[in-house]
Design an enzyme around this catalytic site. Sequence first.
Site, mmCIF file in Angstrom:
data_model
loop_
_atom_site.group_PDB
_atom_site.id
_atom_site.type_symbol
_atom_site.label_atom_id
_atom_site.label_comp_id
_atom_site.label_asym_id
_atom_site.label_seq_id
_atom_site.Cartn_x
_atom_site.Cartn_y
_atom_site.Cartn_z
ATOM 1 N N CYS A 81 0.831 -1.208 0.000
ATOM 2 C CA CYS A 81 0.000 0.000 0.000
ATOM 3 C C CYS A 81 0.866 1.259 0.000
ATOM 4 C CB CYS A 81 -0.908 0.027 1.230
ATOM 5 S SG CYS A 81 -2.302 -1.085 1.045
ATOM 6 N N CYS A 162 -3.504 0.595 -3.264
ATOM 7 C CA CYS A 162 -4.263 0.935 -2.057
ATOM 8 C C CYS A 162 -3.583 2.077 -1.313
ATOM 9 C CB CYS A 162 -4.436 -0.280 -1.156
ATOM 10 S SG CYS A 162 -2.922 -1.164 -0.857
#
Length: 260
Positions: A81, A162
Site C-alpha cells: 500500500c 491501495c
Amino acid sequence: RRREPPAPLPQWKGRGSTAHLREILLGRCFSYAGLLHPELRKDCLKIWEAFEKAFISKNPCNITEEDYQPLMALAAHPIPCNKTLLWSKTNELAHQYTKVRGDLLTLEDTLLGYMADGLMWCGSPSSAEMNYQSCPHWRECANNPNSIYWKMASRIFAEAACGVVHVMLNGSISQPFGNSSIFGSVEVHHLNPKRVHLMKVWVIHNLSAQSSDSCSKSSIKELKSILEGRNIAFSCKGDHRAVQLIQCVGNPEEPACRAC
Ligand code: C8R
C-alpha cells in the site's frame, strides 16, 4: 514433389518482434524473480510459455485479455500500500525517480512491467514463429499483442493499488491528463475507491518552462472531477523538488537549477 514455400508474413507498419525476445524475457524474469525477489518463487519457464501462448499462431489484430489471462495469473504478486506511482508521458523521469528514491514503485518495478519494458512482440496465424519483420502499429489495430498486454497489466496494477496513489504527469504538453492514454482510460477508472482514498498528482515541467500554473489547467481539472466523482480525493502539486533535482542532474546549467 516440390515443397510449398512458406506463406509470406504480413507486412505491418510497426517495428517487428525484438530479436532474442525469449532470451531477454527469460533473463529478465530470472533476474527479477530469482535475484531481486527470490521470495516470489516464480517459475520463469512456465511464465515464458504462457507469454508465448498468448499470441503465437494468432492474428496480431485480434488479441484479447483472455489470451493473457494465464500469464497474468502466473506473474501476479502483491504490491505494498501507498507505494504505487502511475505516470503518463513522463516514462523516463518517473523511472529515474523510483530508481533514485526507492519509496515508490511503477509497473516496471513489478514482474510484468520489468519483463516487457521496451520490447515488441507479435506472431501470425500462418506460422508458429514470432514475426521479427513487423508488428501492427497501434493505429493499424488496437487489439495487438503489445497494446493489450500494457492495458491489461496496467489495469491489474491499478486494481491492486491501495492507500495513497501518486501520478507523475507532463505539464509541458497541452493535455497533461489525456483521457485516451492508458493512465486516463484504464488506470484512473480501475482504482478501487474502497482501498484508494487519495491521488497525489505531480505535474512536472521541462526545466526551461517552469512556473506555469499547471494544476489549474482544464486537463487537470478533468482528472480532478473524474476522481472526485469516484470518491477518491485529489491533490495536485506543480513542482516537486525531488523530481526537479533529478532533472537538474542532467542539466546543471539550467537557470532553474542554479539555486538547487
Ligand atoms: N504503462 C503503460 N504503458 C507502458 C508502460 C506502463 O507501465 N511501460 C511501457 N514501456 N509502456 P504513455 P500512458 C509503453 O502514453 O498511455 C502503465 C506502452 O507501449 O506515456 O498514460 C503505467 O502504469 C504504452 O503504449 O503513457 C503508467 O501509469 C506506452 O509505453 C501508464 O500505464 C504508454 O506511454 C502509462 O501509460
